[in-house]
Design a protein around this motif. Structure first.
Motif, PDB file in Angstrom:
ATOM      1  N   PRO A 162       0.844  -1.204   0.000  1.00  0.00           N
ATOM      2  CA  PRO A 162       0.000   0.000   0.000  1.00  0.00           C
ATOM      3  C   PRO A 162       0.876   1.250   0.000  1.00  0.00           C
ATOM      4  N   ILE A 163       0.508   2.240  -0.797  1.00  0.00           N
ATOM      5  CA  ILE A 163       1.218   3.511  -0.832  1.00  0.00           C
ATOM      6  C   ILE A 163       0.190   4.638  -0.923  1.00  0.00           C
ATOM      7  N   TYR A 164       0.666   5.855  -0.749  1.00  0.00           N
ATOM      8  CA  TYR A 164      -0.235   7.000  -0.797  1.00  0.00           C
ATOM      9  C   TYR A 164      -0.670   7.294  -2.235  1.00  0.00           C
ATOM     10  N   PRO A 165      -1.942   7.606  -2.445  1.00  0.00           N
ATOM     11  CA  PRO A 165      -2.422   7.919  -3.784  1.00  0.00           C
ATOM     12  C   PRO A 165      -1.920   9.284  -4.251  1.00  0.00           C
ATOM     13  N   ASP A 166      -1.917   9.456  -5.556  1.00  0.00           N
ATOM     14  CA  ASP A 166      -1.506  10.715  -6.150  1.00  0.00           C
ATOM     15  C   ASP A 166      -2.580  11.781  -5.907  1.00  0.00           C
ATOM     16  N   PRO A 167      -2.176  13.042  -5.654  1.00  0.00           N
ATOM     17  CA  PRO A 167      -3.177  14.092  -5.395  1.00  0.00           C
ATOM     18  C   PRO A 167      -4.083  14.379  -6.571  1.00  0.00           C
ATOM     19  N   SER A 168      -3.657  14.018  -7.786  1.00  0.00           N
ATOM     20  CA  SER A 168      -4.502  14.266  -8.955  1.00  0.00           C
ATOM     21  C   SER A 168      -5.807  13.481  -8.906  1.00  0.00           C
ATOM     22  N   ARG A 169      -5.886  12.475  -8.045  1.00  0.00           N
ATOM     23  CA  ARG A 169      -7.099  11.659  -7.926  1.00  0.00           C
ATOM     24  C   ARG A 169      -8.176  12.329  -7.079  1.00  0.00           C
ATOM     25  N   PHE A 170      -7.843  13.511  -6.493  1.00  0.00           N
ATOM     26  CA  PHE A 170      -8.783  14.207  -5.626  1.00  0.00           C
ATOM     27  C   PHE A 170      -9.189  15.544  -6.247  1.00  0.00           C
ATOM     28  N   PRO A 171     -10.406  16.005  -5.978  1.00  0.00           N
ATOM     29  CA  PRO A 171     -10.829  17.309  -6.499  1.00  0.00           C
ATOM     30  C   PRO A 171     -10.010  18.447  -5.883  1.00  0.00           C
ATOM     31  N   SER A 172      -9.723  19.455  -6.698  1.00  0.00           N
ATOM     32  CA  SER A 172      -9.042  20.647  -6.200  1.00  0.00           C
ATOM     33  C   SER A 172     -10.036  21.576  -5.522  1.00  0.00           C
ATOM     34  N   LEU A 173      -9.496  22.510  -4.731  1.00  0.00           N
ATOM     35  CA  LEU A 173     -10.313  23.531  -4.076  1.00  0.00           C
ATOM     36  C   LEU A 173      -9.719  24.901  -4.388  1.00  0.00           C
ATOM     37  N   PRO A 174     -10.541  25.899  -4.665  1.00  0.00           N
ATOM     38  CA  PRO A 174      -9.991  27.242  -4.886  1.00  0.00           C
ATOM     39  C   PRO A 174      -9.442  27.824  -3.587  1.00  0.00           C
ATOM     40  N   ASP A 175      -8.423  28.680  -3.721  1.00  0.00           N
ATOM     41  CA  ASP A 175      -7.880  29.368  -2.556  1.00  0.00           C
ATOM     42  C   ASP A 175      -8.859  30.441  -2.090  1.00  0.00           C
ATOM     43  N   MET A 176      -8.596  30.983  -0.893  1.00  0.00           N
ATOM     44  CA  MET A 176      -9.532  31.919  -0.287  1.00  0.00           C
ATOM     45  C   MET A 176      -8.817  33.179   0.190  1.00  0.00           C
ATOM     46  N   LEU A 177      -9.534  34.295   0.136  1.00  0.00           N
ATOM     47  CA  LEU A 177      -9.015  35.565   0.627  1.00  0.00           C
ATOM     48  C   LEU A 177     -10.089  36.239   1.468  1.00  0.00           C
ATOM     49  N   TYR A 178      -9.702  36.588   2.696  1.00  0.00           N
ATOM     50  CA  TYR A 178     -10.610  37.263   3.617  1.00  0.00           C
ATOM     51  C   TYR A 178     -10.140  38.701   3.818  1.00  0.00           C
ATOM     52  N   ARG A 179     -11.025  39.656   3.538  1.00  0.00           N
ATOM     53  CA  ARG A 179     -10.694  41.059   3.766  1.00  0.00           C
ATOM     54  C   ARG A 179     -11.010  41.439   5.204  1.00  0.00           C
ATOM     55  N   ASN A 180     -10.048  42.101   5.834  1.00  0.00           N
ATOM     56  CA  ASN A 180     -10.219  42.599   7.197  1.00  0.00           C
ATOM     57  C   ASN A 180     -11.097  43.848   7.144  1.00  0.00           C
ATOM     58  N   ASN A 181     -12.234  43.794   7.814  1.00  0.00           N
ATOM     59  CA  ASN A 181     -13.170  44.919   7.790  1.00  0.00           C
ATOM     60  C   ASN A 181     -12.790  46.032   8.748  1.00  0.00           C
ATOM     61  N   GLY A 182     -11.740  45.799   9.560  1.00  0.00           N
ATOM     62  CA  GLY A 182     -11.282  46.828  10.480  1.00  0.00           C
ATOM     63  C   GLY A 182     -12.097  46.933  11.751  1.00  0.00           C
ATOM     64  N   ASP A 183     -13.112  46.074  11.900  1.00  0.00           N
ATOM     65  CA  ASP A 183     -13.960  46.114  13.093  1.00  0.00           C
ATOM     66  C   ASP A 183     -13.936  44.783  13.837  1.00  0.00           C
ATOM     67  N   GLY A 184     -12.911  43.970  13.552  1.00  0.00           N
ATOM     68  CA  GLY A 184     -12.818  42.677  14.217  1.00  0.00           C
ATOM     69  C   GLY A 184     -13.475  41.561  13.448  1.00  0.00           C
ATOM     70  N   THR A 185     -13.924  41.818  12.223  1.00  0.00           N
ATOM     71  CA  THR A 185     -14.526  40.769  11.401  1.00  0.00           C
ATOM     72  C   THR A 185     -13.845  40.731  10.033  1.00  0.00           C
ATOM     73  N   PHE A 186     -14.081  39.641   9.296  1.00  0.00           N
ATOM     74  CA  PHE A 186     -13.525  39.459   7.962  1.00  0.00           C
ATOM     75  C   PHE A 186     -14.661  39.144   6.986  1.00  0.00           C
ATOM     76  N   THR A 187     -14.445  39.482   5.709  1.00  0.00           N
ATOM     77  CA  THR A 187     -15.390  39.159   4.641  1.00  0.00           C
ATOM     78  C   THR A 187     -14.684  38.322   3.587  1.00  0.00           C
ATOM     79  N   ASP A 188     -15.318  37.239   3.163  1.00  0.00           N
ATOM     80  CA  ASP A 188     -14.765  36.382   2.124  1.00  0.00           C
ATOM     81  C   ASP A 188     -14.895  37.090   0.771  1.00  0.00           C
ATOM     82  N   ILE A 189     -13.743  37.468   0.183  1.00  0.00           N
ATOM     83  CA  ILE A 189     -13.752  38.137  -1.120  1.00  0.00           C
ATOM     84  C   ILE A 189     -12.986  37.302  -2.150  1.00  0.00           C
ATOM     85  N   SER A 190     -12.964  36.003  -1.965  1.00  0.00           N
ATOM     86  CA  SER A 190     -12.175  35.110  -2.826  1.00  0.00           C
ATOM     87  C   SER A 190     -12.515  35.297  -4.297  1.00  0.00           C
ATOM     88  N   SER A 191     -13.780  35.282  -4.635  1.00  0.00           N
ATOM     89  CA  SER A 191     -14.180  35.408  -6.034  1.00  0.00           C
ATOM     90  C   SER A 191     -13.973  36.819  -6.547  1.00  0.00           C
TER      91      SER A 191
END
Length: 579
Positions: free
Chosen positions: A231-260
């Motif tokens: 048994p060995i580890y499978p190749d990562p190409s066999r799994f679905p990819s996920l998009p990266d994420m970016l959270y904007r700091n709202n300056g009030d202690g919260t973040f907003t997801d602006i990835s797209s």
């Protein structure tokens, strides 16, 4: 070429045979190959760099687990990173190790968790995990440190397989977990994450958060693989990819997801190591994201307003000089040739050279790995955490990287590599690199299974030390005991209108014969964090003629005639103080 695991029985057999031929050919060619011996410049005798393994006397009793029990789940191969930073503001660099967690089918006598070790000085550390409240029991993969609320204390973000964690530093030695209430936990039990970084995307003085995602995993997928009945580890190409994420700091202690909206979710690769830096010198911070295989590395160019465009392919960093996409792990940026531009160094899979991309300007990079010798020591190993640092303070940044295979039974399948491997130290000889690993002390001879790595001055002696997180093992702590007459200066930044930690600020240090640049990064290498306090080697110079700090969001501070061999703090618009 495959990046991790194996695509098929036939390809596995062909790859193993090809690997053996390539590596044996490289060994035969010796100095004719990329790693040829680089002679010292004429008339210049170099004192050796010496790295001692001092782990046993540090008091650090951490032992990493990847949650494995023989089922070969892919997230086991990519765990974990670590962070070095001063969590309590006492001027000493502390160490935070990430840990895995029991996976399906794993029996555990206890509950593995992340561990924070407070630096007491003189390479003595004490475990403060419980009192600090940072013992996350999730499956830790990546970490970044940054003062997201600008209160003067270092906060910690942990990227997990499953929900993420953000620890707010309360300034009294304790932390509070706030990810869910701030909106950055990404509560998805199927996501396998990777590197992370804080950065100020639009120069408004608040740190935003970039999160690199590796792939989507579910036990129900039932993806297994074996070769020759093993048994060995499978190749990562066999799994679905996920998009990266970016959270904007709202300056009030919260973040907003602006990835797209920001464009960072456009390149969908298998995200791994991350580093953020102003590669084009236009005053805003860009993002480099490693990809473990196609479509290749992403270079996200910032338009200054927090919108990004991937130019990895057209800039030349998505692939190597032969046009091949690698299975990349770690990445760091630094100016290796002191030409005033940030270059990138990327680690990768076995038979794929760790790659040095020289910044040519105008959004173009050149693979100079073979010309400079920067791939030495990497061909037969899987390479992970990496970083630029001037270990001998001669004014030229060296390269360090950790090694160790991810297929735990690789020696039964391939006689050209090993599971455990020693780290590699490449000394910068004015733009050419010499592999000095075997002559640089016992710390460079200790074989293990490296993953995350951090470079920082742990004892405040002016020399950069090393910490390596080893998979399924105790870590390695290496003390830089080099004897040199060279001088140095270390710089800590404090922003006022810029973000408090100075993340993204560019520092230029000038002596009469040497001009160096560096930037403050939050998150780098392989899913790790280190180097917030900048270190400049000065060679024989006892003073720095000029130090210039260009802050993110605008503003420049200039200091002149600064004595060497000390750590100074530069406060935006207020000058400096000695620490």
């Amino acid at each position: 070429m495959f990046s991790k695991g194996v695509p098929s029985n036939e390809q596995m057999s062909n790859n193993m045979a090809c690997n053996a031929r390539v590596i044996r050919a490289a060994l035969f060619l010796g100095s004719c190959f990329v790693g040829g011996v680089v002679a010292c410049p004429a008339g210049r005798a170099e004192a050796p760099i010496v790295m001692r393994n001092v782990t046993a006397r540090t008091g650090i009793d951490f032992r990493h687990t990847d949650g494995s029990a023989g089922h070969h789940y892919i997230m086991e191969t990519v765990a974990s990173g670590l962070a070095t930073f001063d969590y309590d503001g006492d001027g000493l660099i502390d160490i935070y190790f990430l840990n895995g967690a029991p996976l399906k089918g794993t029996q555990s006598a206890g509950t593995p968790k992340n561990h924070l070790y407070r630096n007491l000085g003189s390479f003595h550390f004490v475990d403060v995990t419980e009192t600090a409240g940072v013992g996350d029991t999730g499956f830790g993969l990546g970490v970044a440190v940054g003062d997201y609320d600008n209160d003067g204390d270092a906060d910690v973000f942990v990227n997990n397989f499953g929900p993420n964690v953000l620890y707010r530093n309360e300034g009294d030695g304790t932390f509070t977990s706030v990810a869910s209430q701030l909106g950055v936990d990404a509560n998805d039990r199927h996501k396998v994450d990777a590197g992370a970084a804080f950065l100020d995307i639009e120069g408004d003085g608040d740190l935003d958060l970039f999160v690199s995602n590796y792939l989507r995993f579910a036990y129900a997928m039932g993806i297994r693989y074996s070769w020759r009945g093993l048994p060995i580890y499978p190749d990562p190409s066999r799994f679905p990819s996920l998009p990266d994420m970016l959270y904007r700091n709202n300056g009030d202690g919260t973040f907003t997801d602006i990835s797209s909206a920001s464009g960072v979710s456009e390149p969908v690769g298998k995200g791994m190591g991350v580093v953020c830096g102003d590669y084009d010198g236009d005053g805003d911070t860009d993002i480099f994201v490693n990809s473990d295989g196609p479509p290749g590395n992403a270079l996200l160019k910032n338009d200054g307003k927090g919108t990004f465009e991937d130019i990895g392919f057209i800039s030349g960093v998505a692939f190597d000089s032969a046009g091949l996409v690698h299975g990349n792990m770690g990445v760091d940026c630094g100016d290796f040739d002191n030409d005033g531009r940030l270059d990138f160094y990327v680690t990768s899979y076995q038979t794929q050279l760790a790659t040095l991309y020289r910044n040519l300007g105008d959004d173009l990079f050149e693979d100079v790995t073979q010309r400079t010798g920067a791939g030495r020591g990497s061909l037969s190993q899987v390479t992970w955490g990496c970083g630029f640092a001037d270990f001998d303070s001669d004014g030229h940044k060296d390269i360090f990287f950790a090694c160790g295979h991810l297929i735990d039974n690789i020696e039964l399948l391939d006689d050209t590599t090993t599971l455990k491997a020693a780290p590699v130290l490449l000394r910068n000889m004015h733009g050419k690199f010499m592999d000095v690993s075997r002559s640089s002390g016992d710390g460079m001879l200790t074989k293990s299974v490296g993953r995350g790595m951090a470079l920082d001055d742990l004892d405040n002696d002016g020399q950069v030390d090393v910490v390596i997180l080893n998979s399924r093992r105790a870590p390695s702590v290496l003390h830089n005991e080099s004897t040199t007459d060279n001088h140095w200066i270390q710089i800590r930044l404090v922003g006022t209108t810029a973000n408090r930690a100075g993340v993204g600020a560019r520092v230029t240090a000038v002596t009469d014969s040497l001009r160096q640049i560096d930037e403050v990064h939050s998150g780098r290498g392989y899913q790790s964090h280190f180097g917030t306090r900048l270190h400049f080697g000065l060679g024989t110079k006892t003073r720095v003629d000029r130090i210039e700090v260009r802050w993110i969001g605008g503003g420049v501070d200039v200091l002149r005639d600064v004595p060497a061999d000390r750590c100074i703090t530069i406060i935006q618009q207020r000058g400096r103080r000695n620490d």
